[in-house]
Design a protein around this motif. Structure first.
Motif, mmCIF file in Angstrom:
data_model
loop_
_atom_site.group_PDB
_atom_site.id
_atom_site.type_symbol
_atom_site.label_atom_id
_atom_site.label_comp_id
_atom_site.label_asym_id
_atom_site.label_seq_id
_atom_site.Cartn_x
_atom_site.Cartn_y
_atom_site.Cartn_z
ATOM 1 N N UNK A 1 -26.438 -14.678 75.135
ATOM 2 C CA UNK A 1 -26.474 -16.134 75.272
ATOM 3 C C UNK A 1 -26.335 -16.880 73.936
ATOM 4 N N UNK A 2 -27.123 -16.521 72.881
ATOM 5 C CA UNK A 2 -26.937 -17.230 71.599
ATOM 6 C C UNK A 2 -25.518 -17.091 71.052
ATOM 7 N N UNK A 3 -24.957 -15.879 71.131
ATOM 8 C CA UNK A 3 -23.601 -15.630 70.653
ATOM 9 C C UNK A 3 -22.590 -16.492 71.404
ATOM 10 N N UNK A 4 -22.754 -16.587 72.725
ATOM 11 C CA UNK A 4 -21.828 -17.369 73.549
ATOM 12 C C UNK A 4 -21.927 -18.858 73.243
ATOM 13 N N UNK B 1 -26.089 -10.668 64.482
ATOM 14 C CA UNK B 1 -27.261 -9.818 64.295
ATOM 15 C C UNK B 1 -28.090 -9.751 65.573
ATOM 16 N N UNK B 2 -28.335 -10.899 66.171
ATOM 17 C CA UNK B 2 -29.150 -10.958 67.397
ATOM 18 C C UNK B 2 -28.530 -10.088 68.486
ATOM 19 N N UNK C 1 -23.536 -32.390 62.432
ATOM 20 C CA UNK C 1 -23.325 -31.318 63.405
ATOM 21 C C UNK C 1 -21.934 -30.706 63.286
ATOM 22 N N UNK C 2 -21.004 -31.382 62.602
ATOM 23 C CA UNK C 2 -19.647 -30.861 62.435
ATOM 24 C C UNK C 2 -19.513 -29.972 61.208
ATOM 25 N N UNK C 3 -20.594 -29.762 60.472
ATOM 26 C CA UNK C 3 -20.556 -28.965 59.255
ATOM 27 C C UNK C 3 -20.127 -27.536 59.545
ATOM 28 N N UNK C 4 -19.030 -27.091 58.905
ATOM 29 C CA UNK C 4 -18.575 -25.709 59.099
ATOM 30 C C UNK C 4 -19.595 -24.683 58.606
ATOM 31 N N UNK C 5 -20.184 -24.867 57.413
ATOM 32 C CA UNK C 5 -21.173 -23.880 56.958
ATOM 33 C C UNK C 5 -22.338 -23.712 57.926
ATOM 34 N N UNK C 6 -22.784 -24.809 58.545
ATOM 35 C CA UNK C 6 -23.878 -24.722 59.519
ATOM 36 C C UNK C 6 -23.518 -23.762 60.644
ATOM 37 N N UNK C 7 -22.332 -23.956 61.220
ATOM 38 C CA UNK C 7 -21.924 -23.127 62.353
ATOM 39 C C UNK C 7 -21.575 -21.707 61.925
ATOM 40 N N UNK C 8 -21.078 -21.546 60.696
ATOM 41 C CA UNK C 8 -20.802 -20.201 60.192
ATOM 42 C C UNK C 8 -22.099 -19.404 60.076
ATOM 43 N N UNK C 9 -23.132 -20.021 59.510
ATOM 44 C CA UNK C 9 -24.439 -19.356 59.397
ATOM 45 C C UNK C 9 -24.981 -18.985 60.776
ATOM 46 N N UNK C 10 -24.921 -19.937 61.717
ATOM 47 C CA UNK C 10 -25.431 -19.683 63.066
ATOM 48 C C UNK C 10 -24.665 -18.549 63.743
ATOM 49 N N UNK C 11 -23.340 -18.539 63.554
ATOM 50 C CA UNK C 11 -22.509 -17.514 64.192
ATOM 51 C C UNK C 11 -22.842 -16.128 63.662
ATOM 52 N N UNK C 12 -22.989 -16.000 62.348
ATOM 53 C CA UNK C 12 -23.319 -14.701 61.757
ATOM 54 C C UNK C 12 -24.710 -14.241 62.206
ATOM 55 N N UNK C 13 -25.650 -15.165 62.286
ATOM 56 C CA UNK C 13 -26.991 -14.824 62.781
ATOM 57 C C UNK C 13 -26.911 -14.337 64.226
ATOM 58 N N UNK C 14 -26.028 -14.961 65.020
ATOM 59 C CA UNK C 14 -25.886 -14.533 66.420
ATOM 60 C C UNK C 14 -25.312 -13.124 66.517
#
Length: 199
Positions: free
Chosen positions: A137-140, A180-181, A165-178
């Motif tokens: 779910x987080x990854x999706x 791992x999850x 909310x449009x910040x690319x680094x924000x979403x890049x960090x979240x995506x990489x964390x997902x």
């Protein structure tokens, strides 16, 4: 919100910490190898072809992560007069990100097929009793969120790296964390004993 993950490996922008970033990415990439093998041996019970496709994509992703540690995001250092170290870094980083996105998407699709009996009427699902959907779910959600926000950022013509909310680094960090999850979550959720199936 302003700095990409790659900036941590830039020895000009991060002169005191880049070595720790590089060592951590080397460790992470190596640690993903036995985890991926563990997952592959269990997911191959659902579909041999599908499991191999997903695993090959994950292997490409792992290689991409490994190479980002050796090829930092530095635009001042040039290879062969016109190819900068930073450009090569971006290429291997894209292989890393999209390798994981495609590999985990294939794995998720295989679990989806395995769960719904309509896709395999003649046998029971191998892991139909497991609840793996919360792991994906987080990854999706983050993957879809990354796609939508970055399309909006580009269409809005905003400056890099994007605001709020449009910040690319924000979403890049979240995506990489997902990533791992999902990988660690699957490794913890799937049974240690490989299920026996009929040929």
């Amino acid at each position: 919100m302003t700095d990409t993950i790659s900036y941590l490996g830039d020895y000009e922008k991060n002169p005191f910490g880049w070595v720790f970033f590089s060592l951590s990415f080397i460790f992470v990439s190596i640690s993903f190898i036995p985890l991926t093998i563990y997952l592959h041996k269990r997911i191959i019970k659902i579909s041999q072809a599908g499991a191999w496709i997903g695993t090959i994509f994950l292997a490409i992703g792992i290689l991409g992560i490994f190479l980002t540690a050796f090829l930092p995001d530095v635009y001042g250092t040039d290879f062969f007069n016109d190819v900068s170290l930073g450009k090569i870094h971006n290429i291997v980083a894209l292989f890393g990100i999209f390798g994981f996105i495609l590999g985990l998407s294939v794995y998720g699709f295989l679990f989806f097929i395995d769960y719904w009996s309509i896709f395999h009427r003649n046998r029971k699902g191998i892991y139909a009793y497991l609840s793996v959907f919360p792991i994906f779910l987080p990854f999706t959600i983050i993957g879809i969120g990354t796609l939508i926000t970055q399309i909006l950022r580009v269409r809005a013509g905003g400056e890099w790296p994007g605001l709020g909310i449009l910040s690319f680094p924000l979403w890049e960090w979240l995506l990489v964390i997902s990533f791992f999850i999902t990988v660690y979550g699957l490794a913890l959720r799937l049974p240690q004993k490989i299920p026996k199936t009929e040929d």
